[in-house]
Design an enzyme around this catalytic site. Structure first.
Site, PDB file in Angstrom:
ATOM      1  CE1 TYR A   1      25.368   1.119  -7.735  1.00 56.16           C
ATOM      2  CE2 TYR A   1      22.921   1.206  -7.359  1.00 56.16           C
ATOM      3  CZ  TYR A   1      24.276   1.878  -7.635  1.00 56.16           C
ATOM      4  OH  TYR A   1      23.915   3.288  -7.007  1.00 56.16           O
TER       5      TYR A   1
ATOM      6  CG  HIS B   1      26.328   6.134 -11.842  1.00 53.38           C
ATOM      7  ND1 HIS B   1      26.164   4.727 -11.534  1.00 53.38           N
ATOM      8  CD2 HIS B   1      26.529   6.386 -10.203  1.00 53.38           C
ATOM      9  CE1 HIS B   1      26.103   4.304 -10.279  1.00 53.38           C
ATOM     10  NE2 HIS B   1      26.272   5.355  -9.445  1.00 53.38           N
TER      11      HIS B   1
ATOM     12  CG  ASP C   1      18.637   4.411  -6.861  1.00 58.69           C
ATOM     13  OD1 ASP C   1      18.489   5.383  -7.413  1.00 58.69           O
ATOM     14  OD2 ASP C   1      20.149   4.061  -6.423  1.00 58.69           O
TER      15      ASP C   1
ATOM     16  CE  LYS D   1      21.479   5.705  -9.147  1.00 56.81           C
ATOM     17  NZ  LYS D   1      21.773   4.393  -8.456  1.00 56.81           N
TER      18      LYS D   1
HETATM   19  N1  LIG Z   1      24.395   7.614  -7.396  1.00 61.91           N
HETATM   20  C1  LIG Z   1      25.425   7.196  -6.897  1.00 61.91           C
HETATM   21  O1  LIG Z   1      26.704   7.432  -7.093  1.00 61.91           O
HETATM   22  C2  LIG Z   1      25.300   6.393  -5.532  1.00 61.91           C
HETATM   23  C3  LIG Z   1      23.978   6.017  -5.299  1.00 61.91           C
HETATM   24  N2  LIG Z   1      23.767   5.248  -4.088  1.00 61.91           N
HETATM   25  C4  LIG Z   1      22.432   4.504  -3.898  1.00 61.91           C
HETATM   26  O2  LIG Z   1      21.946   4.984  -2.648  1.00 61.91           O
HETATM   27  C5  LIG Z   1      21.562   3.824  -1.960  1.00 61.91           C
HETATM   28  C6  LIG Z   1      21.644   3.820  -0.459  1.00 61.91           C
HETATM   29  O3  LIG Z   1      23.029   4.147  -0.151  1.00 61.91           O
HETATM   30  P1  LIG Z   1      23.998   3.198   0.381  1.00 61.91           P
HETATM   31  O4  LIG Z   1      25.322   3.770   0.419  1.00 61.91           O
HETATM   32  O5  LIG Z   1      23.780   1.582   0.149  1.00 61.91           O
HETATM   33  O6  LIG Z   1      23.928   3.136   2.122  1.00 61.91           O
HETATM   34  P2  LIG Z   1      22.821   3.648   3.116  1.00 61.91           P
HETATM   35  O7  LIG Z   1      23.197   4.868   3.873  1.00 61.91           O
HETATM   36  O8  LIG Z   1      21.344   3.450   2.524  1.00 61.91           O
HETATM   37  O9  LIG Z   1      23.111   2.311   4.183  1.00 61.91           O
HETATM   38  C7  LIG Z   1      22.849   1.078   4.027  1.00 61.91           C
HETATM   39  C8  LIG Z   1      23.154   0.103   5.214  1.00 61.91           C
HETATM   40  O10 LIG Z   1      22.436   0.461   6.212  1.00 61.91           O
HETATM   41  C9  LIG Z   1      21.840  -0.495   6.924  1.00 61.91           C
HETATM   42  N3  LIG Z   1      20.750  -0.344   7.173  1.00 61.91           N
HETATM   43  C10 LIG Z   1      19.698   0.085   6.397  1.00 61.91           C
HETATM   44  N4  LIG Z   1      18.358   0.410   7.219  1.00 61.91           N
HETATM   45  C11 LIG Z   1      18.915   0.396   8.495  1.00 61.91           C
HETATM   46  C12 LIG Z   1      18.247   0.846   9.779  1.00 61.91           C
HETATM   47  N5  LIG Z   1      16.857   1.063   9.675  1.00 61.91           N
HETATM   48  N6  LIG Z   1      18.945   0.783  10.992  1.00 61.91           N
HETATM   49  C13 LIG Z   1      20.329   0.450  10.720  1.00 61.91           C
HETATM   50  N7  LIG Z   1      20.745   0.223   9.790  1.00 61.91           N
HETATM   51  C14 LIG Z   1      20.194  -0.079   8.593  1.00 61.91           C
HETATM   52  C15 LIG Z   1      21.813  -1.658   5.757  1.00 61.91           C
HETATM   53  O11 LIG Z   1      22.045  -2.908   6.256  1.00 61.91           O
HETATM   54  P3  LIG Z   1      21.320  -4.350   5.743  1.00 61.91           P
HETATM   55  O12 LIG Z   1      21.154  -4.024   4.162  1.00 61.91           O
HETATM   56  O13 LIG Z   1      22.048  -5.177   6.305  1.00 61.91           O
HETATM   57  O14 LIG Z   1      19.828  -4.123   6.512  1.00 61.91           O
HETATM   58  C16 LIG Z   1      23.061  -1.395   5.173  1.00 61.91           C
HETATM   59  O15 LIG Z   1      24.305  -1.563   5.868  1.00 61.91           O
HETATM   60  C17 LIG Z   1      22.356   2.871  -2.676  1.00 61.91           C
HETATM   61  O16 LIG Z   1      22.166   1.266  -2.336  1.00 61.91           O
HETATM   62  C18 LIG Z   1      22.177   2.995  -3.965  1.00 61.91           C
HETATM   63  O17 LIG Z   1      21.067   2.819  -4.555  1.00 61.91           O
HETATM   64  C19 LIG Z   1      24.671   4.888  -3.254  1.00 61.91           C
HETATM   65  C20 LIG Z   1      25.890   5.524  -3.534  1.00 61.91           C
HETATM   66  C21 LIG Z   1      26.401   6.355  -4.484  1.00 61.91           C
HETATM   67  C1  LIG Z   2      27.273   2.969  -5.329  1.00 57.51           C
HETATM   68  C2  LIG Z   2      27.534   3.903  -6.526  1.00 57.51           C
HETATM   69  O1  LIG Z   2      26.559   4.307  -7.223  1.00 57.51           O
HETATM   70  C3  LIG Z   2      28.698   4.349  -7.034  1.00 57.51           C
HETATM   71  C4  LIG Z   2      30.096   3.924  -6.224  1.00 57.51           C
HETATM   72  O2  LIG Z   2      28.994   4.741  -8.107  1.00 57.51           O
END
Ligand SMILES: NC(=O)C1=CN([C@@H]2O[C@H](COP(=O)(O)OP(=O)(O)OC[C@H]3O[C@@H](n4cnc5c(N)ncnc54)[C@H](OP(=O)(O)O)[C@@H]3O)[C@@H](O)[C@H]2O)C=CC1
Ligand SMILES: CC(=O)C(C)=O
Length: 314
Positions: A49, A111, A44, A78
């Protein structure tokens, strides 16, 4: 075989993927290499990003190393909010394709239902926004359909949209294949999920672990990974709390895209796709009785914006 969901044209959509938001330069290359070597088939991404070039290098090197092939992986990206006007949509996708080193995307999403003037990454004044009258989403959607017709993306979809906006877009063109929204036990989006399923739209759950690495994280926000119910179920199955949250999302028929740059978590998150929660587990998690939105989007709403929070989110 990893779980898949069927899109409305019959295409099989891999239900589990790697999130890449906040994955920093130098970290994201390794994260994507580890993921593709471990067996991930869905990435994704998004222009905003600001790491798609590094993701692309990792994809190219993984293919060269024989870890995967272009045909085996599903790549989503996106359209950022500054390229909603029809004349900017194709060039935005071409930039993403060039950064990712790909000839086509599997899925391209609008997005947010919020528009900025071209070239504005994050607006600092009202003048830097465009209203939905100035940049109608229907026109953006028509331009997205042209990208699909040209073969630049196999599927088109939306993100952060509720039924009203989706109906509007479906009225002028094809129904979106996917709606990507925040979803987890504090924000299960049950009504939206039912609506999407009734239209054959797959819902992708973002921030499924509560997005704890956000810069805008509030000190008093509730933690999903530390929630006692999640901990109890994790202990029962002998897994981590992240695994339970991933299995819950898959168990209710959504796709899910946890982000990680940690080798062991990238691998264990993939393994969590094999975890089956029972009806008691699913019921306990679905009854948290508390609502919380992590991505509160204050960056797009408020006095310096023509948008209000209520008008933006799904
Ligand atoms: N369309 C939109 O507007 C949006 C899309 N997204 C998408 O969704 C994805 C995921 O959401 P996001 O907000 O990043 O957050 P997540 O809810 O996926 O959380 C990510 C965090 O959790 C930690 N983590 C990952 N796996 C584990 C585990 N098994 N146990 C404990 N901690 C864990 C990671 O640490 P570490 O990396 O240090 O391992 C990081 O700190 C985004 O990266 C993006 O691609 C997100 C927000 C908005
Ligand atoms: C994380 C993400 O997709 C945002 C903030 O638009």
């Amino acid at each position: 075989m990893q779980p898949h969901l069927k899109l409305h044209d019959g295409t099989q959509f891999p239900a589990f993927g790697l999130g890449t938001w906040k994955s920093k330069p130098n970290e994201v290359y390794t994260a994507v290499r580890v993921a593709l070597e471990a067996g991930y088939i869905h990435l994704d991404c998004a222009a905003i990003y600001q790491n798609e070039d590094e993701v692309g290098k990792a994809i190219a090197d993984a293919i060269k190393a024989g870890d995967t092939s272009r045909e085996k992986i599903w790549v989503t990206s996106k359209l950022w909010n500054d390229s909603h006007e029809a004349q900017h949509v194709e060039s935005a996708l071409q930039k993403t394709l060039s950064d990712l080193g790909l000839e086509y995307l599997d899925l391209y999403l609008i997005h947010w239902p919020v528009a900025f003037k071209h070239g504005v990454t994050f607006p600092r004044s009202r003048e830097e926004f465009l209203t939905l009258e100035e940049a109608p989403l229907e026109k953006t959607w028509e331009a997205m359909a042209e990208l699909k017709a040209k073969g630049l993306t196999r599927q088109i979809g939306v993100s952060n949209m509720g039924p009203e906006r989706i109906d509007l877009l479906s009225g002028v063109g094809e129904t979106p294949a996917v709606n990507q929204v925040e979803s987890h036990p504090y924000l299960p989006q049950t009504e939206l999920l039912t609506y999407c399923q009734s239209k054959g739209i797959q819902l992708t759950a973002y921030s499924p672990l509560g997005s704890p690495d956000r810069q805008t994280r509030k000190s008093d926000e509730p933690s999903l990974l530390e929630h006692p119910t999640i901990k109890e179920i994790a202990e029962k199955h002998g897994v981590g709390t992240g695994d339970v949250l991933i299995a819950w999302a898959l168990g209710r028929g959504t796709s899910v895209i946890p982000k990680s740059v940690t080798d062991s978590r990238i691998r264990s998150n993939l393994k969590a796709t094999e975890l089956k929660l029972d009806a008691d587990d699913m019921g306990a998690i679905s009854n948290f009785g508390k609502s919380y939105r992590y991505i509160d989007g204050t960056f797009f709403a408020g006095p310096n914006s023509p948008y209000t929070a209520d008008g933006i989110w799904a």
